[in-house]
Enzyme design. Structure first.
Site, short mmCIF file in Angstrom:
data_model
loop_
_atom_site.label_atom_id
_atom_site.label_comp_id
_atom_site.label_asym_id
_atom_site.label_seq_id
_atom_site.Cartn_x
_atom_site.Cartn_y
_atom_site.Cartn_z
N ASN A 1 6.70 1.72 2.18
CA ASN A 1 5.51 1.43 2.58
C ASN A 1 5.12 0.09 1.43
O ASN A 1 4.97 0.53 0.18
CB ASN A 1 4.38 2.24 2.33
CG ASN A 1 2.81 1.56 2.71
OD1 ASN A 1 2.55 0.39 2.84
ND2 ASN A 1 1.96 2.79 2.90
N ARG B 1 6.51 0.65 7.05
CA ARG B 1 5.17 0.62 7.66
C ARG B 1 4.67 -0.82 7.62
O ARG B 1 4.95 -1.55 6.70
CB ARG B 1 3.96 1.23 6.52
CG ARG B 1 2.87 1.30 6.97
CD ARG B 1 1.83 1.69 6.09
NE ARG B 1 0.63 1.38 6.37
CZ ARG B 1 -0.71 1.07 5.57
NH1 ARG B 1 -0.42 0.91 4.41
NH2 ARG B 1 -1.80 1.07 6.32
N HIS C 1 -4.87 2.59 11.10
CA HIS C 1 -4.54 3.95 10.95
C HIS C 1 -3.89 4.54 12.23
O HIS C 1 -4.00 5.91 12.40
CB HIS C 1 -5.88 4.71 10.54
CG HIS C 1 -6.72 4.12 9.40
ND1 HIS C 1 -8.24 4.17 9.11
CD2 HIS C 1 -6.10 3.81 8.09
CE1 HIS C 1 -8.41 3.63 8.20
NE2 HIS C 1 -7.25 3.55 7.21
N ARG D 1 -15.99 -1.26 1.76
CA ARG D 1 -16.09 -2.04 2.94
C ARG D 1 -17.36 -1.64 3.49
O ARG D 1 -17.72 -0.38 3.61
CB ARG D 1 -14.96 -1.75 3.86
CG ARG D 1 -13.81 -2.46 3.54
CD ARG D 1 -12.75 -2.73 4.72
NE ARG D 1 -11.43 -2.90 4.11
CZ ARG D 1 -10.33 -1.92 4.41
NH1 ARG D 1 -10.60 -0.73 4.98
NH2 ARG D 1 -9.10 -2.27 4.15
N GLU E 1 1.41 10.07 7.68
CA GLU E 1 1.94 8.91 7.97
C GLU E 1 3.50 8.57 7.94
O GLU E 1 4.25 8.09 8.87
CB GLU E 1 1.15 7.69 7.71
CG GLU E 1 -0.15 7.72 8.17
CD GLU E 1 -1.25 6.86 7.31
OE1 GLU E 1 -1.81 7.49 6.30
OE2 GLU E 1 -1.74 5.90 7.81
#
Ligand code: ADP
Length: 402
Positions: free
Chosen positions: A7, A91, A180, A241, A385
């Site tokens: 990743n 990823r 996601h 955010r 993940e």
């Protein structure tokens, strides 16, 4: 088959080495501060001491070389030589409309990932750096790319289009992509498996709530709507955010405060959400601590977060004309019994009822927190993940060898 999962971020690189015969993690680690002085490599092999090494790592190529050095190290390693790595899985954040599933890396795939840099200016260049650094350090080893967006490519037009002139979609591919995806996919499958029901028969809402957060409506095993949009800014209130807001606020504030596009972007992505409202932290642990102590700003941040999350769950139940399963995952979803309780208490109209004792249990396995009377199964499912990336890489590389 041994699969190295990578990743790659702009200044960091996380890795896990899997043995796919039993899906065990042989080693994992993280390189931080790539391109800065005092880069830090943290490496841990199963059953061995963790090592932390500080050095200068100026680019991803060196980072991967150092990772391979550690994986093949006599003391800290798990491999005799780099040749034991049979495949690499990466990823990648944005697959746009090019990728509705994971893919083998070839010239075309790299061209398409590059073509999406406009849509993911921070993420996709980092993925390309990770891929090219792997090609240099592990020549000839097949590589696979796994996208955060791919799972959501099943959304119908009515979910993914914005109600703006169609020309913007035709010219620039302005639409909802969602993120996601590997996590929503993994936890929805794990939830169906846990319940012993075919996923095709279920209406599932998955809440991936960590520092970033998104909700997905999954009907018959496919994503039909998700709360993040063209970028990860839309949807839920998150750590830093803003989530949803009136788009007219953007030009208004830019004009009043004389902000550039970059400054406005940074305000909404890095200085908003829990951090802005609480004034102290983007971390849910600090927010719930403050809420328990009755601090006004932390309480407001907590209430806004919970309220917005609950409204989204309600809207996805409406989108699917019902919900059978609600799944909590990621940092907040897996760990914060307080957030889960507050949200579920306010969803009683859906027939949701959680067991307070079950909700408090901590475990690394999927578990039910709803009562037998609850009309909806409420589950906590730890996400993984990296495992999805390792499995996809294994599957795609195997099928290409036939
Ligand atoms: P990311 O979105 O960066 O992948 P994670 O999914 O790991 O992050 O989530 C990180 C967030 O999880 C932290 O910022 C924190 O708010 C939250 N978190 C972690 N542990 C707890 C906990 N015990 N209680 C509440 N929140 C937690």
């Amino acid at each position: 088959m041994k699969v190295l999962v990578i990743n790659s971020g702009s200044s960091s690189l996380k890795y896990q080495l899997y043995d796919m015969t039993d899906e065990s993690v042989l080693a994992k680690g993280l390189v931080e501060r790539i391109g800065m002085d005092s880069s830090i490599l943290t490496h841990k092999a199963a059953g061995k001491e963790e090592v932390v090494e500080v050095s200068e790592i100026l680019e991803h190529n060196t980072a991967i070389r150092k990772v391979i050095d550690k994986l093949t190290d006599k003391t800290h390693g798990v491999l005799e030589s780099v040749e034991e790595i049979n495949a690499v899985g990466h990823r990648v954040v944005h697959g746009g409309e090019f990728f509705n599933e994971s893919a083998l890396v070839d010239k075309e795939a790299k061209k398409n990932i590059r073509a999406l840099i406009d849509l993911a200016p921070l993420h996709n260049p980092a993925a390309i750096m990770g891929i090219e650094a792997s090609e240099i350090n592990m020549p000839g080893v097949p590589q696979v790319v796994v996208f955060d967006t791919a799972f959501h490519q099943t959304m119908p037009e009515r979910s993914y289009l914005y109600a703006i002139p169609r020309v913007l979609y035709n010219k620039y591919k302005v639409r909802r992509y969602g993120f996601h995806g590997t996590s929503h996919y993994y936890v929805s499958l794990a939830a169906a498996e846990f319940l012993g029901k075919p996923i095709e028969d279920l209406k599932i809402i998955t809440a991936h709530i960590g520092n970033g957060g998104s909700l997905t409506a999954i009907q018959g095993g496919v994503s039909v709507d998700t709360s993040m949009g063209m970028t990860p800014l839309e949807g839920l209130m998150m750590g830093t955010r803003s989530g949803d807001l009136d788009p007219a606020i953007v030009p208004y504030v830019m004009n009043k405060e004389e902000l550039s596009v970059g400054e406005m972007n940074s305000m909404l992505n890095k200085h908003s959400g829990l951090l802005a409202i609480s004034g102290v932290s983007s971390d849910m642990r600090d927010i719930t601590d403050g809420w328990e102590k009755g601090e006004a700003n932390a309480t407001l941040a907590f209430e806004m977060y919970e309220y917005r999350l609950r409204k989204y769950i309600g809207s996805y139940a409406a989108a699917m004309n019902g919900v059978d399963v609600l799944v909590f995952t990621a940092g907040v979803g897996e760990n914060s019994a307080i957030v889960r309780k507050a949200v579920c208490e306010n969803l009683s109209y859906l027939g949701i009822e959680i067991d307070e004792e079950l909700n408090k249990i901590r475990s690394g396995d999927p578990r039910r927190i709803s009562t037998p009377n609850s009309k909806v199964d409420v589950l906590v499912v730890p996400t993984n993940e990296e495992l999805v990336i390792a499995r996809d890489t294994y599957r795609i590389v195997e099928s290409n060898q036939d």
